[in-house]
Design an enzyme around this catalytic site. Structure first.
Site, short mmCIF file in Angstrom:
data_model
loop_
_atom_site.label_atom_id
_atom_site.label_comp_id
_atom_site.label_asym_id
_atom_site.label_seq_id
_atom_site.Cartn_x
_atom_site.Cartn_y
_atom_site.Cartn_z
N ASN A 77 -25.32 -33.19 2.35
CA ASN A 77 -25.85 -33.63 1.17
C ASN A 77 -25.46 -34.83 0.56
O ASN A 77 -25.98 -35.70 0.23
CB ASN A 77 -26.47 -32.53 0.34
CG ASN A 77 -27.33 -31.62 0.95
OD1 ASN A 77 -28.36 -32.08 1.97
ND2 ASN A 77 -27.15 -30.47 0.61
N ASN B 49 -24.65 -33.32 -4.30
CA ASN B 49 -26.00 -33.77 -3.84
C ASN B 49 -26.51 -35.24 -4.50
O ASN B 49 -27.60 -35.62 -4.00
CB ASN B 49 -27.09 -32.61 -4.13
CG ASN B 49 -26.83 -31.25 -3.21
OD1 ASN B 49 -25.97 -31.32 -2.41
ND2 ASN B 49 -27.62 -30.17 -3.44
N TYR C 70 -22.18 -33.92 -9.02
CA TYR C 70 -22.27 -32.72 -8.03
C TYR C 70 -22.48 -33.46 -6.63
O TYR C 70 -23.00 -34.73 -6.54
CB TYR C 70 -23.37 -31.80 -8.29
CG TYR C 70 -22.91 -31.10 -9.42
CD1 TYR C 70 -21.98 -29.88 -9.38
CD2 TYR C 70 -23.11 -31.28 -10.77
CE1 TYR C 70 -21.55 -29.16 -10.22
CE2 TYR C 70 -22.71 -30.52 -11.96
CZ TYR C 70 -21.90 -29.54 -11.69
OH TYR C 70 -21.39 -28.89 -12.72
N TYR D 162 -15.25 -25.07 -8.69
CA TYR D 162 -15.42 -25.61 -7.53
C TYR D 162 -14.04 -26.31 -6.82
O TYR D 162 -13.83 -26.46 -5.84
CB TYR D 162 -16.41 -26.68 -7.46
CG TYR D 162 -17.76 -26.17 -7.92
CD1 TYR D 162 -18.37 -25.58 -6.62
CD2 TYR D 162 -18.45 -26.53 -8.94
CE1 TYR D 162 -19.69 -24.82 -7.17
CE2 TYR D 162 -19.72 -25.94 -9.11
CZ TYR D 162 -20.25 -25.22 -8.44
OH TYR D 162 -21.46 -24.65 -8.61
N ASP E 287 -15.53 -33.19 3.54
CA ASP E 287 -15.36 -31.88 4.26
C ASP E 287 -16.41 -32.17 5.53
O ASP E 287 -17.27 -32.81 5.37
CB ASP E 287 -15.73 -30.73 3.41
CG ASP E 287 -17.05 -30.63 2.93
OD1 ASP E 287 -17.48 -31.60 2.28
OD2 ASP E 287 -18.04 -29.76 3.29
#
Length: 190
Positions: free
Chosen positions: A114, A68, A66, A19, A93
């Site tokens: 999220n 979320n 992560y 990622y 972002d």
């Protein structure tokens, strides 16, 4: 809303090499550059579920939960250091801004992001500051997940890097609580 000095700077993204270069990690790109400017690097801090560093008197956090579940890490750091939401800056972002555009904002909704949604829930507040880094929108809601989890095209990356540089230039003002001046300077540039 007041403008206290920022104590905690959070760069949103997803952990892991797969990622690292994706649009969703734009917040982490800026956070890492800020750490480098201060001669430090982020290191694992289990109690915050994050990579963490202290730089220039500020706590830096890259949640490893992560996107979320970013709120868990942010809430842990805020509780440990007794930091109110108004003294938190979340760098993330932003689909609704074009690559090359960076904007400060305090409070407001999560706009479907999220990471922001989870932080708002975990802090029970939306009063934290945001530094929004434009990544553009794919044009279709159904393509958003693919979009944020892919690297930007080279021309987009160049524009994002310029916006990160401009944001870093005004960040010292913003962190000292001089948000209006920082906003005016940054928003005039891009």
């Amino acid at each position: 809303m007041s403008n206290p000095e920022i104590q905690l700077i959070v760069g949103l993204g997803n952990p892991g090499a797969e990622y690292a270069a994706t649009r969703h990690n734009a917040g982490v790109w800026l956070l890492e550059k800020f750490a480098q400017q201060h001669g430090t690097a982020l290191r694992t801090e289990a109690k915050f579920f994050s990579l963490y560093a202290k730089a220039g008197g500020y706590h830096l956090l890259f949640p490893q939960t992560y996107m979320n579940a970013s709120g868990r890490a942010v809430a842990a750091a805020c509780q440990f250091y007794k930091i109110p939401p108004e003294a938190v800056l979340v760098i993330h972002d932003e689909l609704d801004l074009a690559p090359g555009v960076a904007r400060f904002k305090q409070g407001g909704g999560h706009g479907g992001h999220n990471g922001l949604k989870d932080i708002q829930a975990a802090l029970d507040s939306a009063a934290f500051w945001r530094l929004r880094l434009g990544i553009g929108h794919p044009g279709d809601r159904k393509l958003v997940v693919q979009w944020v989890l892919k690297p930007p095209r080279q021309e987009e990356q160049t524009l994002i890097d310029i916006a990160i540089g401009q944001a870093l230039d005004v960040l010292p003002q913003a962190l000292k609580g001089q948000m209006n001046q920082a906003m005016q300077q940054l928003h005039r540039q891009n």
